[in-house]
Write a protein that holds these residues in place. Structure first.
Motif, PDB file in Angstrom:
ATOM      1  N   PRO A  48       0.774  -1.294  -0.126  1.00 60.33           N
ATOM      2  CA  PRO A  48       0.104  -0.057  -0.129  1.00 60.33           C
ATOM      3  C   PRO A  48       0.811   1.107  -0.095  1.00 60.33           C
ATOM      4  CG  PRO A  48       0.029  -0.945   2.193  1.00 60.33           C
ATOM      5  CD  PRO A  48       0.719  -2.015   1.259  1.00 60.33           C
ATOM      6  N   ASP A  49       0.341   2.447  -0.368  1.00 65.91           N
ATOM      7  CA  ASP A  49       0.875   3.623  -0.435  1.00 65.91           C
ATOM      8  C   ASP A  49       1.409   3.817   0.989  1.00 65.91           C
ATOM      9  OD1 ASP A  49       0.371   3.884  -3.128  1.00 65.91           O
ATOM     10  OD2 ASP A  49      -1.445   5.244  -2.944  1.00 65.91           O
ATOM     11  N   GLY A  50       2.778   4.535   1.153  1.00 63.75           N
ATOM     12  CA  GLY A  50       3.314   4.686   2.382  1.00 63.75           C
ATOM     13  C   GLY A  50       4.129   3.642   2.985  1.00 63.75           C
ATOM     14  N   GLU A  51       3.775   2.449   2.424  1.00 65.13           N
ATOM     15  CA  GLU A  51       4.854   1.196   2.775  1.00 65.13           C
ATOM     16  C   GLU A  51       5.355   0.693   1.525  1.00 65.13           C
ATOM     17  OE1 GLU A  51       2.531  -1.601   4.915  1.00 65.13           O
ATOM     18  OE2 GLU A  51       1.264  -0.077   6.077  1.00 65.13           O
ATOM     19  N   ASN A  52       5.119   1.093   0.584  1.00 67.74           N
ATOM     20  CA  ASN A  52       5.558   0.578  -0.903  1.00 67.74           C
ATOM     21  C   ASN A  52       6.907   1.074  -1.277  1.00 67.74           C
ATOM     22  OD1 ASN A  52       4.796   3.389  -1.538  1.00 67.74           O
ATOM     23  ND2 ASN A  52       3.521   2.473  -3.287  1.00 67.74           N
ATOM     24  N   LEU A  53       7.572   2.187  -0.777  1.00 77.83           N
ATOM     25  CA  LEU A  53       8.703   2.511  -1.307  1.00 77.83           C
ATOM     26  C   LEU A  53      10.024   1.705  -0.424  1.00 77.83           C
ATOM     27  CD1 LEU A  53      10.799   4.387  -2.662  1.00 77.83           C
ATOM     28  CD2 LEU A  53      10.634   6.005  -0.832  1.00 77.83           C
ATOM     29  N   LEU A  54      10.832   1.080  -1.377  1.00 75.43           N
ATOM     30  CA  LEU A  54      11.779   0.086  -0.735  1.00 75.43           C
ATOM     31  C   LEU A  54      13.325   0.507  -1.281  1.00 75.43           C
ATOM     32  CD1 LEU A  54      10.045  -3.305  -1.613  1.00 75.43           C
ATOM     33  CD2 LEU A  54      10.182  -2.057   0.576  1.00 75.43           C
ATOM     34  N   LEU A  55      14.162   0.453  -0.418  1.00 80.19           N
ATOM     35  CA  LEU A  55      15.682   0.609  -0.690  1.00 80.19           C
ATOM     36  C   LEU A  55      15.955  -0.751  -1.114  1.00 80.19           C
ATOM     37  CD1 LEU A  55      17.882   2.757  -0.682  1.00 80.19           C
ATOM     38  CD2 LEU A  55      18.235   2.112   1.575  1.00 80.19           C
ATOM     39  N   LEU A  56      16.655  -0.629  -2.127  1.00 78.64           N
ATOM     40  CA  LEU A  56      17.330  -2.001  -2.838  1.00 78.64           C
ATOM     41  C   LEU A  56      18.859  -1.839  -2.526  1.00 78.64           C
ATOM     42  CD1 LEU A  56      15.334  -1.960  -6.298  1.00 78.64           C
ATOM     43  CD2 LEU A  56      14.543  -3.076  -3.962  1.00 78.64           C
ATOM     44  N   GLN A  57      19.578  -0.851  -2.798  1.00 78.00           N
ATOM     45  CA  GLN A  57      20.860  -0.728  -2.454  1.00 78.00           C
ATOM     46  C   GLN A  57      21.282   0.850  -2.216  1.00 78.00           C
ATOM     47  OE1 GLN A  57      22.895  -3.490  -2.702  1.00 78.00           O
ATOM     48  NE2 GLN A  57      24.585  -2.179  -2.080  1.00 78.00           N
ATOM     49  N   SER A  58      22.242   0.885  -1.480  1.00 77.55           N
ATOM     50  CA  SER A  58      22.922   1.921  -1.197  1.00 77.55           C
ATOM     51  C   SER A  58      24.452   1.882  -1.244  1.00 77.55           C
ATOM     52  CB  SER A  58      22.480   2.588   0.081  1.00 77.55           C
ATOM     53  OG  SER A  58      22.905   3.839   0.338  1.00 77.55           O
ATOM     54  N   ARG A  59      25.094   2.714  -1.872  1.00 77.54           N
ATOM     55  CA  ARG A  59      26.567   2.745  -2.060  1.00 77.54           C
ATOM     56  C   ARG A  59      27.307   4.039  -1.818  1.00 77.54           C
ATOM     57  NH1 ARG A  59      24.834   1.288  -6.534  1.00 77.54           N
ATOM     58  NH2 ARG A  59      24.862  -0.878  -6.089  1.00 77.54           N
ATOM     59  N   PRO A  60      28.319   4.167  -1.538  1.00 76.51           N
ATOM     60  CA  PRO A  60      29.247   5.514  -1.939  1.00 76.51           C
ATOM     61  C   PRO A  60      29.257   5.886  -3.188  1.00 76.51           C
ATOM     62  CG  PRO A  60      30.495   3.914  -0.262  1.00 76.51           C
ATOM     63  CD  PRO A  60      29.359   3.150  -0.952  1.00 76.51           C
ATOM     64  N   GLU A  61      29.026   7.237  -3.486  1.00 73.61           N
ATOM     65  CA  GLU A  61      29.331   7.783  -4.619  1.00 73.61           C
ATOM     66  C   GLU A  61      31.015   8.340  -4.546  1.00 73.61           C
ATOM     67  OE1 GLU A  61      30.329  10.756  -7.900  1.00 73.61           O
ATOM     68  OE2 GLU A  61      30.552  10.861  -5.477  1.00 73.61           O
ATOM     69  N   THR A  62      31.656   7.966  -5.852  1.00 76.94           N
ATOM     70  CA  THR A  62      33.033   7.662  -5.603  1.00 76.94           C
ATOM     71  C   THR A  62      33.672   8.707  -6.696  1.00 76.94           C
ATOM     72  OG1 THR A  62      33.178   5.866  -7.407  1.00 76.94           O
ATOM     73  CG2 THR A  62      33.005   5.353  -4.821  1.00 76.94           C
ATOM     74  N   VAL A  63      32.974   9.256  -7.720  1.00 79.40           N
ATOM     75  CA  VAL A  63      33.660   9.757  -8.607  1.00 79.40           C
ATOM     76  C   VAL A  63      33.956  11.291  -7.906  1.00 79.40           C
ATOM     77  CG1 VAL A  63      33.694  10.687 -10.967  1.00 79.40           C
ATOM     78  CG2 VAL A  63      32.721   8.397 -10.659  1.00 79.40           C
ATOM     79  N   HIS A  64      32.857  11.968  -7.618  1.00 75.45           N
ATOM     80  CA  HIS A  64      33.136  13.439  -7.211  1.00 75.45           C
ATOM     81  C   HIS A  64      33.612  13.348  -5.725  1.00 75.45           C
ATOM     82  CE1 HIS A  64      31.737  15.445 -10.748  1.00 75.45           C
ATOM     83  NE2 HIS A  64      30.774  14.561 -10.947  1.00 75.45           N
ATOM     84  N   SER A  65      32.897  12.482  -5.002  1.00 70.27           N
ATOM     85  CA  SER A  65      33.355  12.457  -3.436  1.00 70.27           C
ATOM     86  C   SER A  65      34.901  12.211  -3.384  1.00 70.27           C
ATOM     87  CB  SER A  65      32.687  11.276  -2.910  1.00 70.27           C
ATOM     88  OG  SER A  65      31.347  11.326  -3.040  1.00 70.27           O
ATOM     89  N   SER A  66      35.481  11.604  -4.195  1.00 65.04           N
ATOM     90  CA  SER A  66      36.901  11.425  -4.113  1.00 65.04           C
ATOM     91  C   SER A  66      37.913  12.685  -4.384  1.00 65.04           C
ATOM     92  CB  SER A  66      37.533  10.141  -4.862  1.00 65.04           C
ATOM     93  OG  SER A  66      37.444  10.284  -6.234  1.00 65.04           O
ATOM     94  N   LYS A  67      37.150  13.683  -4.995  1.00 69.40           N
ATOM     95  CA  LYS A  67      37.947  14.797  -5.449  1.00 69.40           C
ATOM     96  C   LYS A  67      37.955  15.747  -4.215  1.00 69.40           C
ATOM     97  CE  LYS A  67      36.434  14.272 -10.275  1.00 69.40           C
ATOM     98  NZ  LYS A  67      35.612  15.063 -11.437  1.00 69.40           N
ATOM     99  N   PRO A  68      39.258  16.454  -4.280  1.00 73.96           N
ATOM    100  CA  PRO A  68      39.257  17.642  -3.225  1.00 73.96           C
ATOM    101  C   PRO A  68      38.274  18.668  -3.310  1.00 73.96           C
ATOM    102  CG  PRO A  68      41.437  16.994  -4.227  1.00 73.96           C
ATOM    103  CD  PRO A  68      40.444  16.065  -4.942  1.00 73.96           C
ATOM    104  N   GLY A  69      37.671  19.268  -2.246  1.00 74.51           N
ATOM    105  CA  GLY A  69      36.922  20.022  -2.483  1.00 74.51           C
ATOM    106  C   GLY A  69      35.221  19.849  -2.909  1.00 74.51           C
ATOM    107  N   ALA A  70      35.306  18.582  -3.064  1.00 71.75           N
ATOM    108  CA  ALA A  70      33.882  17.966  -3.675  1.00 71.75           C
ATOM    109  C   ALA A  70      32.778  18.687  -2.645  1.00 71.75           C
ATOM    110  CB  ALA A  70      34.049  16.633  -3.759  1.00 71.75           C
TER     111      ALA A  70
END
Length: 395
Positions: free
Chosen positions: A312-334
């Motif tokens: 049902p609505d309100g219970e139907n949003l599911l998180l399938l995967q979460s991982r670090p973003e690495t391209v911009h996050s690894s850059k100085p000053g990101a």
């Protein structure tokens, strides 16, 4: 059934360790422990893979085949990969180990009124690391029914530790084969009405004050293959106001056919094509979930999500995967970069410059290579990647 050395349930209360669960498995257990809405399942741990390989007695042969292999010689790599994978798939799983997996599957099915399809997903110990990008190098199989199909595809996932792409990647990045192991995730399949990805920044410039969401109807193979263009929405991370929006064509969707036991392509009518695939409330909910993942992991995240048509609505949003973003996050000053971005359609959720690893919803279409042939009695689909809601059929 309780979690043990060889099988660990997402909600089993055991501390997640990368060396036991692989990148995907550890992430799913961590997210479940944090109270995030993850579809239930269990992990066949690396201890079971290691015991299987020891019983098979083929580890030394594998190392010999890989020694001195030239990563530029694709023909040779393909031949070695095929030989290794065929050998692993031909080996019997020790009965005691198989019984543990059968019991875990029965325990998972007991949580539902009737049996549900599952995804069987590779979870290698070297994937989803900050300095590695293993997207699509091992297999995922979707919409599997019955314990026979599940156990067969667990072994297929073990064999996929030695796909050509995985072998070449390890060779080129000087990652030793010794010590590598493979866990396998078995997870309730999501009946995705809408699915997509979200990144807690602007992937075109690394601006962390934004959240970027891609979404489309059904499961996401149509997006992965470039057959449809998803909706692309950028929001302000604090206010969640829409900063820019580009509606994709979304002319078709893949949906499950319970009778046929597979996914079928269906045309999306003009009315649904012409509107955003997420309502305002759903868009806000996806953004809030992405922010929650970022807060939990304390760094920008690349998440995969789905709206389950069975819930049902309100219970139907599911998180399938979460991982670090690495391209911009690894850059100085990101963290302080706030370069304005142009509106509309830059992020497709599929650029190899965006994600470190999936998903179910592959963020790198070049990584969704077909797996080796599956047993003819099995059902399901192969995806060389991560997410339980998006797929690349291979047979």
């Amino acid at each position: 059934m309780q979690s043990n050395e060889y099988v660990q349930f997402f909600d089993g209360g055991i501390e997640p360790k990368l060396e036991n669960l692989g990148g995907k498995g550890a992430s799913l257990v961590t997210m479940t422990s944090a109270g995030m809405p993850v579809p239930p399942g269990f992990v066949v741990t690396t201890a079971q893979f290691d015991a299987f390989m020891e019983e098979a007695g083929i580890t030394r042969d594998i190392h010999q085949l890989l020694a001195g292999l030239d990563p530029e010689d694709m023909g040779q790599v393909d031949r070695v990969s095929a030989a290794i994978r065929a050998d692993i798939r031909s080996r019997a799983v020790p009965q005691a180990l198989r019984e543990l997996t059968v019991a875990a599957y029965a325990s998972l099915m007991s949580r539902f009124e009737s049996p549900v399809p599952v995804a069987v997903r590779s979870s290698a110990t070297a994937e989803d690391l900050p300095d590695a990008s293993f997207a699509g190098q091992q297999d995922t199989y979707l919409w599997l029914d019955g314990v026979k199909a599940v156990t067969e595809h667990i072994r297929q996932c073990w064999a996929s530790l030695f796909t050509s792409r995985a072998i070449i990647y390890r060779l080129k990045n000087n990652i030793p084969n010794e010590g590598l192991s493979m866990a396998v995730v078995v997870q309730k399949m999501v009946n995705a009405r809408v699915s997509g990805v979200a990144i807690t920044m602007d992937p075109t410039n690394g601006d962390r004050s934004k959240i970027t969401i891609d979404s489309s109807y059904g499961v996401g193979e149509m997006v992965v293959s470039g057959q449809v263009t998803p909706d692309n929405i950028m929001l302000d991370k604090v206010t969640l106001a829409v900063v820019s929006e580009h509606l994709g064509d979304k002319h078709a969707e893949l949906v499950p056919d319970a009778v046929a036991g597979r996914l079928v392509e269906r045309e999306v009518d003009a009315e649904r094509r012409g509107r955003r695939s997420l309502t305002g409330a759903e868009l806000t909910a996806v953004a809030q979930m992405a922010k929650r993942a970022e807060k939990h992991y304390k760094c920008p995240q690349d998440i995969e999500w789905a709206l389950d048509a069975d819930l049902p609505d309100g219970e139907n949003l599911l998180l399938l995967q979460s991982r670090p973003e690495t391209v911009h996050s690894s850059k100085p000053g990101a963290a302080t970069q706030t370069v304005p971005s142009a509106a509309g359609g830059y992020f497709s959720g599929l650029s190899p410059a965006i994600s470190a690893a999936a998903p179910a919803f592959p963020t790198t279409p070049a990584t969704t290579t077909p797996a080796g042939p599956a047993p003819s009695s099995a059902t399901g689909f192969s995806l060389g990647s991560i997410t339980a809601s998006l797929l690349k059929p291979s047979f």
